[in-house]
Scaffold this motif. Structure first.
Motif, PDB file in Angstrom:
ATOM      1  N   THR A   1       0.822  -1.201   0.000  1.00 30.95           N
ATOM      2  CA  THR A   1       0.000   0.000   0.000  1.00 30.95           C
ATOM      3  C   THR A   1       0.865   1.264   0.000  1.00 30.95           C
ATOM      4  N   ILE A   2       1.843   1.312   0.893  1.00 38.06           N
ATOM      5  CA  ILE A   2       2.674   2.509   0.994  1.00 38.06           C
ATOM      6  C   ILE A   2       3.593   2.633  -0.211  1.00 38.06           C
ATOM      7  N   ALA A   3       4.158   1.512  -0.665  1.00 39.80           N
ATOM      8  CA  ALA A   3       5.090   1.555  -1.802  1.00 39.80           C
ATOM      9  C   ALA A   3       4.424   2.111  -3.056  1.00 39.80           C
ATOM     10  N   GLY A   4       3.146   1.810  -3.239  1.00 41.10           N
ATOM     11  CA  GLY A   4       2.454   2.272  -4.433  1.00 41.10           C
ATOM     12  C   GLY A   4       2.032   3.723  -4.395  1.00 41.10           C
ATOM     13  N   SER A   5       2.146   4.343  -3.229  1.00 43.67           N
ATOM     14  CA  SER A   5       1.649   5.712  -3.077  1.00 43.67           C
ATOM     15  C   SER A   5       2.717   6.743  -2.756  1.00 43.67           C
ATOM     16  N   VAL A   6       3.908   6.296  -2.362  1.00 43.54           N
ATOM     17  CA  VAL A   6       4.965   7.235  -1.966  1.00 43.54           C
ATOM     18  C   VAL A   6       6.052   7.270  -3.035  1.00 43.54           C
ATOM     19  N   PRO A   7       6.215   8.385  -3.742  1.00 40.95           N
ATOM     20  CA  PRO A   7       7.273   8.485  -4.753  1.00 40.95           C
ATOM     21  C   PRO A   7       8.656   8.273  -4.126  1.00 40.95           C
ATOM     22  N   GLY A   8       9.480   7.498  -4.797  1.00 47.36           N
ATOM     23  CA  GLY A   8      10.831   7.265  -4.316  1.00 47.36           C
ATOM     24  C   GLY A   8      10.967   6.141  -3.319  1.00 47.36           C
ATOM     25  N   ALA A   9       9.867   5.469  -2.986  1.00 46.27           N
ATOM     26  CA  ALA A   9       9.942   4.342  -2.057  1.00 46.27           C
ATOM     27  C   ALA A   9      10.741   3.202  -2.680  1.00 46.27           C
ATOM     28  N   LEU A  10      11.630   2.596  -1.898  1.00 45.95           N
ATOM     29  CA  LEU A  10      12.483   1.520  -2.393  1.00 45.95           C
ATOM     30  C   LEU A  10      12.212   0.229  -1.619  1.00 45.95           C
ATOM     31  N   ARG A  11      11.908  -0.836  -2.347  1.00 43.12           N
ATOM     32  CA  ARG A  11      11.756  -2.148  -1.733  1.00 43.12           C
ATOM     33  C   ARG A  11      13.142  -2.746  -1.514  1.00 43.12           C
ATOM     34  N   MET A  12      13.385  -3.235  -0.309  1.00 40.74           N
ATOM     35  CA  MET A  12      14.691  -3.757   0.062  1.00 40.74           C
ATOM     36  C   MET A  12      14.556  -5.255   0.363  1.00 40.74           C
ATOM     37  N   PRO A  13      14.884  -6.114  -0.595  1.00 41.71           N
ATOM     38  CA  PRO A  13      14.711  -7.555  -0.391  1.00 41.71           C
ATOM     39  C   PRO A  13      15.712  -8.120   0.604  1.00 41.71           C
ATOM     40  N   GLU A  14      15.250  -9.089   1.394  1.00 42.48           N
ATOM     41  CA  GLU A  14      16.081  -9.736   2.399  1.00 42.48           C
ATOM     42  C   GLU A  14      15.701 -11.214   2.479  1.00 42.48           C
ATOM     43  N   ARG A  15      16.613 -12.026   2.983  1.00 47.31           N
ATOM     44  CA  ARG A  15      16.302 -13.419   3.314  1.00 47.31           C
ATOM     45  C   ARG A  15      16.494 -13.592   4.806  1.00 47.31           C
ATOM     46  N   VAL A  16      15.421 -13.996   5.490  1.00 47.22           N
ATOM     47  CA  VAL A  16      15.431 -14.098   6.952  1.00 47.22           C
ATOM     48  C   VAL A  16      14.724 -15.384   7.370  1.00 47.22           C
ATOM     49  N   LEU A  17      14.758 -15.656   8.664  1.00 41.12           N
ATOM     50  CA  LEU A  17      14.049 -16.818   9.180  1.00 41.12           C
ATOM     51  C   LEU A  17      12.538 -16.609   9.095  1.00 41.12           C
ATOM     52  N   GLY A  18      11.851 -17.636   8.652  1.00 39.23           N
ATOM     53  CA  GLY A  18      10.404 -17.624   8.688  1.00 39.23           C
ATOM     54  C   GLY A  18       9.892 -17.892  10.089  1.00 39.23           C
TER      55      GLY A  18
END
Length: 373
Positions: free
Chosen positions: A55-72
């Motif tokens: 929701t926030i990523a689609g509405s805030v210009p310049g938002a960057l998704r930061m992929p990570e691998r973590v424990l589930g």
């Protein structure tokens, strides 16, 4: 000639059926079918649960998704790793650093489980995401904690940030809710500090940590806990409250299996998720220039007025002088304040029919609301 109107469409997700993003698009398609000349602005919303980052990523210009691998939510070491992400938002004013948005469900959510694990599931991966956001330069944190798989009191998250929860032999307790009853001491000496701008917990419930309205009693069964396990988890949460300094009666302390309590102990503050998300996406500004605002959720009931997305959108519409309309899978409460409302179950003829093809009926609902003008 029909006057051109500005329409803002700001629904929550219809949980279990469609995302807020897809719901907003379907409603817009229906509105355009009836009134093709109107300006329609999509502003999908969230209340701190799953989908907050989208929701926030689609509405805030310049938002960057930061992929990570973590424990589930289950597993340890290199077992049970999941692909997750956090969101980096640009600074909004001089002198401020970027904001990190971390969603518990992305790492420690119940949707990661093939089968429910009420005693072993933990929030460690959520804490790992918080740590990565801090390492990535987040000056401030927004922590969305809906959709949890565990009832571990947030001990997993704090452990990932440097805390240690010890038994009477000085050893680390088992992860998850199963270890809560063995906690004798909490060593927070190495706990990572809050970022300079602080941390805000986006909650969508007001439950205390323990008791008949607490995390185990209310949400434990949804996570697979038997009555005996609910009692064990509740006792464990009570034990946790004696070794960690935070008020277990704080509204929202029981959110996400007690993770709200752990984050309060860390020093975070808590706010209704819908309020914080609306602020993050600038919804008030969008609505201020709107003629009509449409919001919605899967089920509109008596709890919807308690900090949920429809109540927040309605308040902003009232402040901005816009007409507010509502769509819900089911409408089980008074819709006072909304100029028009549509139940997808009523439109489709039954709840089962609405659930079978929600986007179709959302489009029909959008068209119906446009006709209501």
């Amino acid at each position: 000639m029909t006057a051109k109107l500005r329409i803002v469409i700001a629904p929550d997700s219809f949980k279990g059926t469609t995302t807020a993003v897809d719901a907003a698009a379907a409603l817009a398609a229906g509105w355009h079918a009836a009134r093709p000349g109107d300006e329609v602005v999509l502003a999908p919303m969230a209340d701190g649960g799953e989908g907050t980052i989208d929701t926030i990523a689609g509405s805030v210009p310049g938002a960057l998704r930061m992929p990570e691998r973590v424990l589930g939510p289950v597993g340890c070491g290199h077992n049970g790793l999941v692909d997750a992400e956090w969101l980096l938002l640009p600074a909004t004013s001089p002198g401020e650093g970027p904001t990190g948005v971390v969603e518990l469900a992305a790492a420690s959510g119940i949707t990661h489980l093939d089968s429910l694990s009420p005693m072993a599931a933990h929030s460690y991966g959520f804490g790992q995401l918080i740590a990565r956001a801090l390492e990535g330069g987040a000056h401030r944190l927004l922590l969305a904690i809906g959709g949890s798989a565990s009832t571990d009191g947030g001990t997993g998250a704090l452990a990932a940030l440097g805390a240690r929860f010890l038994d009477d032999n000085g050893g680390a307790v088992a992860p998850g809710g199963a270890g809560l009853g063995d906690i004798v001491r909490a060593d927070l000496s190495a706990l990572t500090s809050l970022p300079p701008g602080g941390a805000v917990v986006l909650g969508d419930v007001t439950n205390p940590l323990f008791g008949e309205k607490g995390a185990a009693a209310v949400f434990g069964p949804q996570k697979g806990a038997t009555p005996a396990q609910v009692a064990e988890l509740d006792a464990g949460l009570r034990r946790l409250s004696t070794v960690v300094s935070a008020d277990p009666e704080t509204p929202g302390a029981g959110a996400a299996g007690g993770t709200g309590f752990a984050l309060l102990a860390w020093g975070a503050s808590m706010t209704p998720g819908a309020v914080a998300v609306a602020e993050a996406i600038g919804l008030a500004d969008s609505i201020r220039s709107a003629d009509v605002v449409i919001t919605g959720e899967g089920r509109f009931d008596d709890q919807s007025s308690d900090g949920k997305v429809p109540s927040r959108v309605l308040a902003l519409a009232d402040e901005g002088g816009a007409v507010a309309m509502l769509v819900a899978g089911r409408v089980d409460a008074d819709t006072h304040g909304f100029a028009a409302s549509v139940s997808l179950s009523d439109l489709a003829g039954s709840a089962d029919e609405a659930l079978a093809d929600p986007l179709r009926w959302l489009q029909v609902a959008g068209e119906r609301l446009a006709g209501a003008l």
